[in-house]
Design an enzyme around this catalytic site. Sequence first.
Site, PDB file in Angstrom:
ATOM      1  N   SER A  17      37.844  33.522  45.014  1.00 16.72           N
ATOM      2  CA  SER A  17      38.785  34.638  45.073  1.00 16.72           C
ATOM      3  C   SER A  17      39.948  34.485  44.086  1.00 16.72           C
ATOM      4  CB  SER A  17      39.266  34.804  46.518  1.00 16.72           C
ATOM      5  OG  SER A  17      40.031  35.969  46.652  1.00 16.72           O
ATOM      6  N   ASP A  39      42.025  40.569  41.703  1.00 18.64           N
ATOM      7  CA  ASP A  39      41.948  39.112  41.871  1.00 18.64           C
ATOM      8  C   ASP A  39      40.555  38.657  41.415  1.00 18.64           C
ATOM      9  OD1 ASP A  39      40.516  40.167  44.062  1.00 18.64           O
ATOM     10  OD2 ASP A  39      40.842  38.334  45.217  1.00 18.64           O
ATOM     11  N   ASP A  70      37.714  37.928  42.631  1.00 19.03           N
ATOM     12  CA  ASP A  70      36.448  38.510  43.087  1.00 19.03           C
ATOM     13  C   ASP A  70      36.573  40.005  43.384  1.00 19.03           C
ATOM     14  OD1 ASP A  70      37.919  38.135  45.419  1.00 19.03           O
ATOM     15  OD2 ASP A  70      36.172  37.632  46.634  1.00 19.03           O
ATOM     16  N   ASP A  75      38.117  41.948  45.422  1.00 17.13           N
ATOM     17  CA  ASP A  75      38.242  42.652  46.702  1.00 17.13           C
ATOM     18  C   ASP A  75      39.667  43.177  46.850  1.00 17.13           C
ATOM     19  OD1 ASP A  75      39.291  40.124  47.097  1.00 17.13           O
ATOM     20  OD2 ASP A  75      38.224  39.738  48.973  1.00 17.13           O
TER      21      ASP A  75
HETATM   22 MG    MG Z   1      39.610  38.067  46.767  1.00 18.73          MG
END
Ligand code: MG
Length: 454
Positions: A96, A237, A239, A241
Amino acid sequence: MNKKQLFGTNGVRGVIGKDMTPELVLRIGESLGTMRKGCIAVGRDTRTSGDTLAGAIKAGLLATGCDVVDCGILPTPALQYIVREHYDGGAMITASHNPPEYNGVKIIEPDGTEMGDDETIQLEQLILGRTYPVQSWNRVGRETAAPHAVDEYINAIASQFPNRPGTGMTIVVDPGSGPACLTTPRILSAMGCRVLTINGIMDGTFPGRLPEPSPDGLINLSLLVKASGAAFGVAHDGDADRAVFVDETGQFVEENQEFALVAKFICEKETGTLVTPVSTSQMVEQVATAAGSDVVYTPVGSIYVARKMRELIAAKRTVVFGGEGNGGLIFPNHQFCRDGGMTAAMMVAILARAQQPLSTLIAGLPRRIMKKEKIPTPDGLQVIAQLSIKYSHEQIDLTDGLKIRRGNYWALVRASGTEPLIRIMVDAENITQADAFFAELREQVASALIPQGK
Ligand code: MG
């Protein structure tokens, strides 16, 4: 009570070669393959260690009899969407927002949500006990690849905004060299936007900025927004999400303001319930209640928000929106997880409808002051138990730590789940109110610590 030992709120993470190794990930794969049957989708972000760990998790899954479909590099919410549509589970190799030397695993359930606490504890017991059977030659799984799986995710978002609401708008996208390089520019282009990118080439060394989209890493994004006359800049960020924004003047939009703005837009169209952790600014509740909606609070962590949203819907409540005050927003009409690409798309729709600059929309939100501090101590839970008694005559909420509500402002004292420290947060209408409440809590925490001589 059993506690999670390896996994945190959003999966297991560590530094490659130290606490995060292919061997650990192989065991996670073997354990997951033992718990779940069928076909598991595997994805990864752009980290340099992604291939190593993806190889390890796939080996574990295949060895225990699961089939594997390798979706390659893609955002976590893209894998979640694809799993929900087609597969029996998923494993995302990502750390992340952590720095490049980290990597980890997030486990995705068949419904696309991240694995909850009970299942994670079961999984950990298998990992730690090494009690999984490896299958014989005629029972091992098969691997296939789905390199274009991400297209379906892009179309799912773009098709929610069919009338090209971004026509005439320039948007600057900063995917931070992460997997959103493949998705957010395409989503926004499909909505009619003219898209410019910065840090738009996938690179696990993250040459332009760190995976955490903090304001100091977004200076170049701000400059490009101003120079290009863009309506806003959006950054993800590691990844994708989460999504954060800079307005048309290059000013960073604080994440609670982002949440409140999207909440306002959604609640103006549909009233119902919003779900968010106790740590979110009251700004969101103010906006929601003004529009006739209500707010349900959860412990801190997006999985608790997502699961509460589903629980309320199962109980026939209308749930219109959810999320955290960190740019992680959950749109129940799309899927029950944080989705940075969907958040970027929603911002385009908001500006198209409002016909006002983002800075003006932000200035129209209720003003709040948030103060935060960490106090190192291994005795967090004891301190909170003591303070809960002390403040029991006030309006308190023990959903996660101790939240004390005084009219239109509040304080939250929580013990960290992963580090030996207490976090104090105050959310108030002005700085005087915030400072006074903050000083009071700090003093109370300090005096609770003194008798133990630490
Ligand atoms: Mg994330």
